[in-house]
Design an enzyme around this catalytic site. Sequence first.
Site, PDB file in Angstrom:
ATOM      1  N   ALA A  51     109.903  84.017  29.864  1.00  0.00           N
ATOM      2  CA  ALA A  51     109.840  84.720  28.569  1.00  0.00           C
ATOM      3  C   ALA A  51     110.096  83.734  27.414  1.00  0.00           C
ATOM      4  CB  ALA A  51     110.862  85.850  28.531  1.00  0.00           C
ATOM      5  N   PRO A  52     109.446  83.983  26.268  1.00  0.00           N
ATOM      6  CA  PRO A  52     108.589  85.123  25.927  1.00  0.00           C
ATOM      7  C   PRO A  52     107.134  85.011  26.373  1.00  0.00           C
ATOM      8  CG  PRO A  52     108.839  83.723  24.015  1.00  0.00           C
ATOM      9  CD  PRO A  52     109.719  83.117  25.078  1.00  0.00           C
ATOM     10  N   GLY A  53     106.744  83.873  26.961  1.00  0.00           N
ATOM     11  CA  GLY A  53     105.403  83.776  27.512  1.00  0.00           C
ATOM     12  C   GLY A  53     104.539  82.669  26.954  1.00  0.00           C
ATOM     13  N   SER A  54     105.077  81.830  26.085  1.00  0.00           N
ATOM     14  CA  SER A  54     104.253  80.778  25.487  1.00  0.00           C
ATOM     15  C   SER A  54     103.684  79.838  26.546  1.00  0.00           C
ATOM     16  CB  SER A  54     105.062  79.984  24.454  1.00  0.00           C
ATOM     17  OG  SER A  54     106.228  79.432  25.031  1.00  0.00           O
ATOM     18  N   LYS A  55     104.530  79.406  27.477  1.00  0.00           N
ATOM     19  CA  LYS A  55     104.061  78.451  28.482  1.00  0.00           C
ATOM     20  C   LYS A  55     103.252  79.146  29.581  1.00  0.00           C
ATOM     21  CE  LYS A  55     108.069  75.577  27.420  1.00  0.00           C
ATOM     22  NZ  LYS A  55     108.623  76.587  26.473  1.00  0.00           N
ATOM     23  N   ASP A 108     117.264  86.018  39.300  1.00  0.00           N
ATOM     24  CA  ASP A 108     117.926  84.747  39.089  1.00  0.00           C
ATOM     25  C   ASP A 108     117.042  83.699  39.771  1.00  0.00           C
ATOM     26  OD1 ASP A 108     119.550  82.424  39.566  1.00  0.00           O
ATOM     27  OD2 ASP A 108     121.331  83.643  39.224  1.00  0.00           O
ATOM     28  N   ASP A 163     111.427  75.348  32.816  1.00  0.00           N
ATOM     29  CA  ASP A 163     111.909  75.144  31.450  1.00  0.00           C
ATOM     30  C   ASP A 163     113.281  75.807  31.417  1.00  0.00           C
ATOM     31  OD1 ASP A 163     111.533  74.251  28.741  1.00  0.00           O
ATOM     32  OD2 ASP A 163     111.346  76.359  28.175  1.00  0.00           O
ATOM     33  N   CYS A 221     115.021  72.460  25.833  1.00  0.00           N
ATOM     34  CA  CYS A 221     114.961  72.258  24.382  1.00  0.00           C
ATOM     35  C   CYS A 221     116.321  71.780  23.891  1.00  0.00           C
ATOM     36  CB  CYS A 221     114.504  73.524  23.656  1.00  0.00           C
ATOM     37  SG  CYS A 221     115.563  74.961  23.914  1.00  0.00           S
TER      38      CYS A 221
END
Length: 474
Positions: free
Chosen positions: A125-129, A174, A192, A245
């Site tokens: 989430a949120p789904g960009s990758k 998890d 990520d 990040c």
Amino acid sequence: MLVSDRFPEDFLTLMRVSLADEAELQRFLAISQQPLRRSLRVNTLKISVADFLARTADYGWRLSPIPWCAEGFWIERDDESLPLGSVAEHLSGLFYIQEASSMLPVTALFDAAPDARQVMDVAAAPGSKTTQMAALMRNEGAILANEYSASRVKVLHANISRCGVSNVALTHFDGRVFGAALPERFDAILLDAPCSGEGVVRKDADALRNWSLASTEAIADTQRDLIDSAFHALQPGGTLIYSTCTLNQIENQQVIHWLQQRYPDAVEIVPLNGLFAGAEQASTPEGFLHVFPQIFDSEGFFVARLRKTARLPALPAPTYKVGKLPFSPCSRKLSAEVQQAAAKVGLHWDENHTLWQRDKELWLFPSALESWLGKVRFSRIGLKLAETFPKGYRWQHEAVVALSQPGSELEFALTDAEAEAWYRGQDIHPDTLPNRDEVIVTYQQQPLGLAKKVGNRIKNSYPRELVRDGRLFR
């Protein structure tokens, strides 16, 4: 706000480990207090980059290419009063608002594994990758997109649906379960990882408000568990991207070094210093990318690329019960009937998807994920195609968005005003009604949904949870 208020001293001590000198530290601190540049990624499942640039050429948008993503652009706009998320091209899924640095991990993954067919996004989430991966895979193969936070699974699904993604299965676990549940199953994995978020301080001035060395060490413990699990789920010869990040070495380099020490005969670092022109500016001696914000005027990010060179001993089998899958594959006869009926309303799919049934529901599963079934519980698999009822099929919005092809004879193009009304959940009263009782309403050649003509109006079928208010379009 004073620098000392925004950046804890222990944090600055960690930054000095990675930065060349005090001057570079001051450049980092200075840019960290400047606003972040906006950026977007063109969704090539729906439109080519060239066509997107042509469509937006007169919008007053200044688009600058992002060096590490052919579909990515930094954007400046003459009119910032309309949120970028409210322009028509975003609503119809032609682009995704994504920070430039966050496009790096997927680029690094598919640079090494361009033909990957079974892929996992461990923290999706949120789904960009996930949507970036789906576009590079052209909706072929299968992606297991996992999200630990229940509240974010719904957002993840909304974004993959808006972008016309059809090769994803969603899970809510998890991430530490996958090494045992799906051992050596994936040819490419993106982790990520959840992190302390030091790199997002330009977007969130409070990102470091609760930062502490103790919490950083605790987060790294979780990251080690996650990368261990992901590495077990990776096939020998497969590629794993580990990214965060955040900027400290405890959560980045040290996590990779821990994995190397744990499996010295199985972990190979694949250098990223040649990933794109200029990558060497952020490259570490090991071949990782440690992107400080001042290097590319972006968020901070860390990316490592690993190859698995040997099998690992299996982890203990999971103790949880998966339960019986509530779906069954459709017969060839039924599949042919459904495919024929779908074609009449402009919906098409190929051998990359197979038809499954649950009670009165029809679903399209990515064919490449069938070996995963029965191993974990899924929140959602593929696309909900239709619901059956005595008079035929009730086709679903997400299937129309993903499967309808341009040029269908069912298309009914909306004007600007009609499209705005549609997004607001209102019925359409066109001056000239369509000839058919059932149409695919479109705007800017993009499908907005399947709708029925009722009297002198087109009945709105836009999902209630997607209805928008406020100012829309340009």
